[in-house]
Design a protein around this motif. Sequence first.
Motif: not given
Length: 271
Positions: A140-150, A169-173, A209-216, A221-225
Amino acid sequence: MNDGQELRVGIAVLGTIGKALAKAIDAGIPGVRLAAVAARNQAAAEDWLASLRHSPPVVSFDAMAELCDVVVECAPAALLGDIAAPVLKAGKTIIVLSCGALLEKQELVELARVHGGHIHVPTGALLGLDAVIAAAEGHIRSVRMITRKPVRGLLGAPYLAEHGIDIDAIEEPLRIFSGTAREAATGFPANLNVAVALSLAGVGPDDTHLEIWADPALTRNTHSIVVDSDAARLEMTIENIPSENPKTGRITAQSVVALLRKFGAPLRMGT
Ligand SMILES: NC(=O)C1=CN([C@@H]2O[C@H](COP(=O)(O)OP(=O)(O)OC[C@H]3O[C@@H](n4cnc5c(N)ncnc54)[C@H](OP(=O)(O)O)[C@@H]3O)[C@@H](O)[C@H]2O)C=CC1
Ligand SMILES: O=C([O-])CC(=O)C(=O)O
């Protein structure tokens, strides 16, 4: 297994996942019996269990290891060692949902090895662990995940307080984290078990590697790999509908039910 070849399952503890599991086992999984439950409030647990067709006893973690063949850990991460150690010392199987805590409890893997027990991390709230495990048999050369949650799926994470990040109180991701699965396990112990499960299936917690986003605007709960390997490129996304616990996807308990069903099935799908 006991003499009747029935799998005796224990649930520790009776939270959102635990209750969903208890109901599913009580409704009937061939060859599987709910043999015991652990909970900190025994009276409340007994009250709740009284509505089941077959109400199991509420016992200590130690007693559970005696009474059961398989114990499902679905408790706060801090309890993992107390729940798993007696099960593994008895040479039995623990299904671990708070798998982020396994990184700090590697002695449990040694306990399993010495006593002939097993630690099973199910796919849980994720997808595609079968393909990642297969890819890891090659390179495996790389594993990346992006998580977006309310926002409410992330509130209370220690990382937010430690870094002074206010997402109320965020209004944007907002990207709130970028780092490794190991760092996420420390900073988000109740929110990112999935990243650790992915890492244990693939290239380990320091190279996932992981990014986490808070998205109002999100409700799921969304995970993209994305996994790049010498056998295949994987791109996959799961959008989890939260359960009563906004941090926990409904599919998590179903993943364990599917695993328990597999233990007793003549035809078993997946790696
Ligand atoms: N691997 C995966 O894919 C996933 C893993 N998880 C993990 O699974 C675990 C369970 O999740 P979930 O069911 O949603 O959690 P909940 O918060 O719904 O349930 C946790 C339970 O733990 C109980 N509890 C708290 N402290 C103690 C204690 N000291 N002794 C005994 N019981 C205690 C609480 O009891 P009380 O009711 O008395 O407060 C509550 O019932 C969590 O660690 C979560 O991060 C979740 C989703 C996905
Ligand atoms: O990782 C977790 O523990 C839970 C999660 O993200 C989900 O349910 O989508």
